[in-house]
Scaffold this active site. Structure first.
Site, PDB file in Angstrom:
ATOM      1  CG  ASP A 140      -1.971   1.041   1.201  1.00  0.00           C
ATOM      2  OD1 ASP A 140      -3.086   0.730   0.753  1.00  0.00           O
ATOM      3  OD2 ASP A 140      -1.678   2.191   1.605  1.00  0.00           O
ATOM      4  CB  ILE A 141       1.072   4.232  -2.222  1.00  0.00           C
ATOM      5  CG1 ILE A 141       1.335   3.353  -3.456  1.00  0.00           C
ATOM      6  CG2 ILE A 141       1.931   5.500  -2.278  1.00  0.00           C
ATOM      7  CD1 ILE A 141       0.969   4.004  -4.783  1.00  0.00           C
TER       8      ILE A 141
ATOM      9  CG  ASN B 147      -4.958  11.493  -4.972  1.00  0.00           C
ATOM     10  OD1 ASN B 147      -4.353  11.550  -6.037  1.00  0.00           O
ATOM     11  ND2 ASN B 147      -5.734  10.477  -4.646  1.00  0.00           N
TER      12      ASN B 147
ATOM     13  CG  ASP C 258      -4.624   8.575 -11.904  1.00  0.00           C
ATOM     14  OD1 ASP C 258      -4.959   8.126 -10.799  1.00  0.00           O
ATOM     15  OD2 ASP C 258      -5.449   8.871 -12.804  1.00  0.00           O
TER      16      ASP C 258
ATOM     17  CD  GLU D 172      -4.187   3.677  -1.394  1.00  0.00           C
ATOM     18  OE1 GLU D 172      -5.168   2.898  -1.451  1.00  0.00           O
ATOM     19  OE2 GLU D 172      -3.512   3.869  -0.362  1.00  0.00           O
TER      20      GLU D 172
HETATM   21  N1  LIG Z   1      -5.116   9.404  -7.997  1.00  0.00           N
HETATM   22  C1  LIG Z   1      -5.806   8.355  -7.594  1.00  0.00           C
HETATM   23  N2  LIG Z   1      -6.240   8.283  -6.303  1.00  0.00           N
HETATM   24  C2  LIG Z   1      -6.904   7.195  -5.891  1.00  0.00           C
HETATM   25  C3  LIG Z   1      -7.222   6.148  -6.766  1.00  0.00           C
HETATM   26  N3  LIG Z   1      -7.907   5.200  -6.075  1.00  0.00           N
HETATM   27  C4  LIG Z   1      -8.019   5.649  -4.807  1.00  0.00           C
HETATM   28  N4  LIG Z   1      -7.412   6.852  -4.682  1.00  0.00           N
HETATM   29  C5  LIG Z   1      -7.268   7.697  -3.489  1.00  0.00           C
HETATM   30  O1  LIG Z   1      -6.340   7.090  -2.615  1.00  0.00           O
HETATM   31  C6  LIG Z   1      -6.524   7.643  -1.325  1.00  0.00           C
HETATM   32  C7  LIG Z   1      -6.316   6.588  -0.281  1.00  0.00           C
HETATM   33  O2  LIG Z   1      -6.366   7.221   0.955  1.00  0.00           O
HETATM   34  P1  LIG Z   1      -6.326   6.463   2.346  1.00  0.00           P
HETATM   35  O3  LIG Z   1      -7.066   5.150   2.235  1.00  0.00           O
HETATM   36  O4  LIG Z   1      -6.771   7.439   3.391  1.00  0.00           O
HETATM   37  O5  LIG Z   1      -4.844   6.042   2.527  1.00  0.00           O
HETATM   38  P2  LIG Z   1      -3.508   6.896   2.676  1.00  0.00           P
HETATM   39  O6  LIG Z   1      -3.697   8.356   2.529  1.00  0.00           O
HETATM   40  O7  LIG Z   1      -2.544   6.264   1.717  1.00  0.00           O
HETATM   41  O8  LIG Z   1      -3.097   6.579   4.167  1.00  0.00           O
HETATM   42  P3  LIG Z   1      -2.329   5.324   4.696  1.00  0.00           P
HETATM   43  O9  LIG Z   1      -2.866   4.132   3.997  1.00  0.00           O
HETATM   44  O10 LIG Z   1      -2.632   5.288   6.164  1.00  0.00           O
HETATM   45  O11 LIG Z   1      -0.889   5.519   4.447  1.00  0.00           O
HETATM   46  C8  LIG Z   1      -7.937   8.221  -1.316  1.00  0.00           C
HETATM   47  O12 LIG Z   1      -7.848   9.648  -1.244  1.00  0.00           O
HETATM   48  C9  LIG Z   1      -8.522   7.821  -2.670  1.00  0.00           C
HETATM   49  O13 LIG Z   1      -9.359   8.810  -3.222  1.00  0.00           O
HETATM   50  C10 LIG Z   1      -6.794   6.253  -8.116  1.00  0.00           C
HETATM   51  O14 LIG Z   1      -7.015   5.380  -8.963  1.00  0.00           O
HETATM   52  N5  LIG Z   1      -6.094   7.366  -8.474  1.00  0.00           N
END
Ligand SMILES: Nc1nc2c(ncn2[C@@H]2O[C@H](COP(=O)(O)OP(=O)(O)OP(=O)(O)O)[C@@H](O)[C@H]2O)c(=O)[nH]1
Length: 333
Positions: free
Chosen positions: A208-209, A216, A225, A251
């Site tokens: 997981d990123i 974003n 993306d 992600e």
């Molecule tokens: N650009 C982009 N954003 C995405 C996509 N799919 C999901 N997201 C975004 O990814 C973000 C994931 O956020 P969180 O689940 O809060 O996770 P995080 O900010 O990485 O926090 P941690 O997991 O705790 O490190 C959300 O804001 C989604 O809108 C995608 O295909 N493209």
């Protein structure tokens, strides 16, 4: 569904289909052919009923109706290639071979008739015979032209079938791959898992990123993306052919490494983590560097009583621990 039982019955049905299409002035395109092939073979009662209804009510069938029937009853992509295109291609190639044979015998007959014509003098006694020879030369030449025309049309249809097969292959690929990254999607991963022996010594990595929402929010969705794509590229270049590299969610990525121990999977996870941390990304619009991108990884090895979901759940729990431990790290289940 069995479309034909053996070569002879399939061959007979193919001939009947081509005759039916000719009699009803319908082009022998792959779609028309396959609908009528099913109709005459009585493979689908609803399809048969619809065509019978059209024939009794209107005494006519057209390409638009056959297209509709194809979509309604036959366009299940799993069946198309094996059950429709391949038998159709086989019939086409056999028909083309037969036309070739026919053309060759017509050549021989024409050559013999030309010799006979040459041998006959202009004597008045030979005139009736000469007329017959000329008539035969004309008739066979005409038939030869018609065969050539048919052969050209069938060759065109054969190209159409090849194109259709390519498109089918492309759409099958699309259906199991993620458009943004080219990695497997969930469906593609599920398909590939079915070919794996669940009793094997497999490992899985859930990646997981970190803090992706912040990326974003700060740089915009498009930059987000791009980050997903760059991480996917590192994953793709780090895994082997046998591994199942999947974009599992926004992600989040899942890698299944068949026949690999936890230690081997851990080494792969660290390699990916370090490569991601090394990424230097610039937002072109503002010419500013993005902050370092990091990932967290949970790793599990298949346990005896695991199903696929429980196996992945264990890796997911390890990922949760990696996040709690401060992120940018790998944790074993
Ligand atoms: N650009 C982009 N954003 C995405 C996509 N799919 C999901 N997201 C975004 O990814 C973000 C994931 O956020 P969180 O689940 O809060 O996770 P995080 O900010 O990485 O926090 P941690 O997991 O705790 O490190 C959300 O804001 C989604 O809108 C995608 O295909 N493209």
């Amino acid at each position: 569904m069995h479309i034909y039982d053996n070569y002879q019955s399939a061959s007979a049905l193919s001939k009947e289909t081509l005759t039916f299409l000719t009699e009803h002035s319908i082009a022998p395109s792959p779609i028309n052919y396959s609908v009528i092939y099913h109709y005459l073979g009585q493979r689908n009662s609803e399809l048969t009923a619809e065509i019978d209804f059209q024939l009794t009510q209107k005494n006519a069938l057209d390409g638009v109706l056959l297209d509709d029937l194809f979509v309604k009853f036959l366009s299940n992509s799993d069946n198309i290639e094996n059950n429709l295109l391949q038998p159709f291609e086989q019939t086409l190639s056999q028909t083309l071979d037969k036309i070739d044979d026919q053309a060759q015998s017509e050549e021989v007959i024409l050559a013999n008739l030309a010799k006979a014509d040459h041998a006959l003098s202009d004597d008045v006694l030979h005139k009736p015979l000469k007329n017959i020879v000329h008539f035969l030369i004309g008739t066979i030449s005409n038939a030869q032209k018609q065969h050539q025309k048919l052969s050209d049309e069938l060759a065109k249809t054969s190209e159409e079938v090849t194109l259709l097969k390519t498109k089918l292959k492309e759409s099958r690929e699309e259906a199991v791959h993620d458009a943004l990254t080219g990695l497997l999607n969930r469906r593609g991963c599920d398909d590939k898992l079915q070919a794996l022996d669940i009793k094997g010594r497999h490992s899985s990595l859930v990646i997981d990123i970190d803090d992706f929402k912040k990326i974003n929010d700060t740089f915009g969705h498009q930059v987000g993306d791009k980050v997903i794509q760059r991480v996917a590229k590192i994953i793709k270049s780090s895994v082997s052919e046998a591994d199942l590299a999947t974009r599992y969610g926004g992600e989040e990525f899942l890698i299944v490494t068949p026949d690999q121990s936890l230690t081997q999977a851990r080494a792969l996870a660290e390699q990916i983590r370090l490569s991601v941390a090394d990424l230097k990304l610039i937002q072109r619009k503002s010419n500013t560097f993005l902050p370092p991108i990091t990932i967290s990884v949970g790793i599990a090895e298949m346990a005896d009583d695991n199903s696929w979901p429980s196996f992945f759940q264990r890796a997911d729990q390890a990922l949760y621990q990696a996040k709690s431990a401060g992120k940018n790290c790998c944790i074993n289940a």
